[in-house]
Write a protein that holds these residues in place. Structure first.
Motif, mmCIF file in Angstrom:
data_model
loop_
_atom_site.group_PDB
_atom_site.id
_atom_site.type_symbol
_atom_site.label_atom_id
_atom_site.label_comp_id
_atom_site.label_asym_id
_atom_site.label_seq_id
_atom_site.Cartn_x
_atom_site.Cartn_y
_atom_site.Cartn_z
ATOM 1 N N ASP A 254 0.823 -1.226 0.000
ATOM 2 C CA ASP A 254 0.000 0.000 0.000
ATOM 3 C C ASP A 254 0.854 1.271 0.000
ATOM 4 O O ASP A 254 0.357 2.352 0.305
ATOM 5 C CB ASP A 254 -0.983 0.000 1.178
ATOM 6 N N LYS A 255 2.159 1.129 -0.352
ATOM 7 C CA LYS A 255 3.085 2.260 -0.494
ATOM 8 C C LYS A 255 3.421 2.919 0.836
ATOM 9 O O LYS A 255 3.746 4.096 0.895
ATOM 10 C CB LYS A 255 2.520 3.307 -1.467
ATOM 11 N N SER A 256 3.295 2.157 1.920
ATOM 12 C CA SER A 256 3.654 2.706 3.230
ATOM 13 C C SER A 256 4.429 1.677 4.042
ATOM 14 O O SER A 256 4.352 0.476 3.785
ATOM 15 C CB SER A 256 2.394 3.117 4.002
ATOM 16 N N ALA A 257 5.184 2.209 5.010
ATOM 17 C CA ALA A 257 5.816 1.371 6.033
ATOM 18 C C ALA A 257 5.230 1.825 7.365
ATOM 19 O O ALA A 257 4.807 2.979 7.494
ATOM 20 C CB ALA A 257 7.330 1.558 6.006
ATOM 21 N N LEU A 270 3.353 5.916 10.809
ATOM 22 C CA LEU A 270 3.126 5.601 9.397
ATOM 23 C C LEU A 270 4.191 6.345 8.600
ATOM 24 O O LEU A 270 4.332 7.556 8.720
ATOM 25 C CB LEU A 270 1.728 6.083 8.996
ATOM 26 N N TYR A 271 4.997 5.607 7.834
ATOM 27 C CA TYR A 271 6.104 6.212 7.085
ATOM 28 C C TYR A 271 5.793 6.146 5.589
ATOM 29 O O TYR A 271 5.492 5.084 5.071
ATOM 30 C CB TYR A 271 7.413 5.456 7.360
ATOM 31 N N LYS A 272 5.913 7.317 4.950
ATOM 32 C CA LYS A 272 5.684 7.361 3.503
ATOM 33 C C LYS A 272 6.880 8.021 2.826
ATOM 34 O O LYS A 272 7.448 8.964 3.371
ATOM 35 C CB LYS A 272 4.410 8.146 3.191
ATOM 36 N N PRO A 273 7.254 7.539 1.644
ATOM 37 C CA PRO A 273 8.366 8.171 0.931
ATOM 38 C C PRO A 273 7.938 9.523 0.353
ATOM 39 O O PRO A 273 6.737 9.801 0.275
ATOM 40 C CB PRO A 273 8.687 7.175 -0.181
ATOM 41 N N PRO A 274 8.903 10.379 -0.052
ATOM 42 C CA PRO A 274 8.545 11.700 -0.590
ATOM 43 C C PRO A 274 7.604 11.613 -1.788
ATOM 44 O O PRO A 274 6.719 12.431 -1.952
ATOM 45 C CB PRO A 274 9.899 12.294 -0.999
ATOM 46 N N THR A 275 7.817 10.622 -2.629
ATOM 47 C CA THR A 275 6.914 10.423 -3.776
ATOM 48 C C THR A 275 6.335 9.010 -3.672
ATOM 49 O O THR A 275 6.939 8.045 -4.147
ATOM 50 C CB THR A 275 7.669 10.572 -5.114
ATOM 51 N N PRO A 276 5.196 8.882 -2.988
ATOM 52 C CA PRO A 276 4.640 7.535 -2.761
ATOM 53 C C PRO A 276 4.010 6.957 -4.014
ATOM 54 O O PRO A 276 2.823 7.045 -4.231
ATOM 55 C CB PRO A 276 3.598 7.772 -1.659
ATOM 56 N N ASN A 277 4.852 6.362 -4.862
ATOM 57 C CA ASN A 277 4.312 5.803 -6.112
ATOM 58 C C ASN A 277 4.668 4.334 -6.288
ATOM 59 O O ASN A 277 4.543 3.794 -7.359
ATOM 60 C CB ASN A 277 4.819 6.618 -7.317
ATOM 61 N N SER A 278 5.154 3.708 -5.230
ATOM 62 C CA SER A 278 5.495 2.291 -5.362
ATOM 63 C C SER A 278 5.406 1.588 -4.023
ATOM 64 O O SER A 278 5.517 2.216 -2.968
ATOM 65 C CB SER A 278 6.909 2.160 -5.930
#
Length: 347
Positions: A254-257, A270-278
């Motif tokens: 779901d594009k999160s850690a 909830l950790y999300k990357p700068p560009t959550p596309n993967s």
């Protein structure tokens, strides 16, 4: 098995989903603080600067899994070229190449002692090799073939040189006695494929991630979950115990850690990357637990300061999906493997 769309099955599924939702809401009511707000006065972690120390080439197809030995020096990788390779990560040399009967390997495990490696995949079997004994051709001796799964083998971990835990696509967890080759435990663990297993530091408990979007905490001696953790909105591809033994991290489709706390039965962050596309395929924690690393299908490894919930950087280098990462037990390095056929050691 009832046919798909069977009214009774659909009714039960809806009932189960509503129970899940109620449990989730009850959990959320108890959440009174977030990790980043509780750690507001903690200094930011310095930016992690890791680079590729060794680029290990040898596989001829996608590399699906990597796992460190207890010595923090050797690691094993499994690839769709039908080979296991034991690497010396200090020199980048191959120590052993083990040809497999089935090329469809999905998971590998190194015993803490460094004596045994295990692997499995679409052959619905877990195969164990003794690295200290070699057959006539000089290849590590196969000591066990553990059969009896109704689905692919997705994960395996050694408790010690005599006991192995496996998770599989038939939604089961099995425990094996390697001295006899017999299954000592066999039970339904999730409502979907079991994808990942992580042992606690004291090896008395372990956590599993599944395509049913949940994680579960288990006691080695019991066949029922101690706790179930909800929150992810897609497959949980990877779980990793926190070094303290009181929490664990996850990486999901779901594009999160996320970080879950066992004692409060809550999602902490909830950790999300700068560009959550993967989506995330794998995760690992530094020795202190301060840095979370997640391999992604955007070819990168993303890092976060777990306490401040800040993205701490990206490890670039792989040219295709990062399938698996393993943090060395001594905390000095991280090994990653990818569909680009390469294994990298970062330090």
């Amino acid at each position: 098995m009832p046919p798909k769309g069977d009214p009774e099955t659909e009714a039960l599924r809806k009932e189960l989903e509503s129970i899940y939702q109620k449990l989730k809401e009850a959990q959320e009511k108890q959440a009174d603080v977030t990790l980043e707000s509780a750690c507001g006065d903690v200094a930011d972690a310095p930016r992690v600067k890791l680079s590729t120390k060794k680029m290990m080439k040898g596989h001829l197809n996608k590399v699906n899994s990597v796992h460190y030995s207890g010595d923090g020096r050797h690691c094993v990788t499994g690839s769709l070229d039908g080979k296991l390779i034991i690497w010396d990560t200090y020199t980048g040399n191959k120590m052993q190449v083990i040809p497999l009967r089935s090329a469809w390997v999905m998971t590998v495990a190194f015993s803490e002692s460094g004596n045994l490696v295990a692997c499995g995949g679409m052959d619905n079997m877990c195969t164990v090799y003794d690295l200290n004994n070699r057959d006539a051709s000089g290849v590590a001796k196969m000591v066990r073939e553990l059969a009896g799964y109704d689905g692919f083998l997705s994960s395996c971990r050694f408790l010690d040189d005599t006991t192995l835990i496996t998770g599989s696509g038939d939604m089961k967890i099995c425990q094996w006695d390697l001295e006899t080759g017999r299954k000592t435990t066999d039970f339904n663990a999730h409502l979907g494929d079991v994808v990942s297993i992580s042992l606690s530091p004291d090896k008395n408990t372990y956590v599993t991630g599944s395509v049913d979007k949940s994680c579960r905490l288990w006691d080695i001696r019991e066949q029922k979950p101690k706790q179930t953790f909800f929150g992810h909105e897609a497959d949980v591809n990877s779980v990793c115990f926190h070094p303290s033994g009181y929490a664990f991290a996850t990486g999901s489709e779901d594009k999160s850690a996320r970080m879950f706390d066992i004692r409060s039965d809550q999602q902490l962050a909830l950790y999300k990357p700068p560009t959550p596309n993967s989506g995330f395929t794998s995760c690992g924690l530094s020795m202190s637990g301060r840095i979370l690393l997640c391999g992604s299908d955007d070819n990168n490894i993303h890092m976060w300061d777990t306490l401040k919930n800040q993205h701490n950087g990206t490890l670039n280098g792989h040219e295709n999906r990062v399938t698996s990462i393993s943090v060395a037990p001594n905390g000095l390095a991280v090994a990653s493997c990818s569909w680009d056929q390469h294994v990298r050691v970062w330090g």
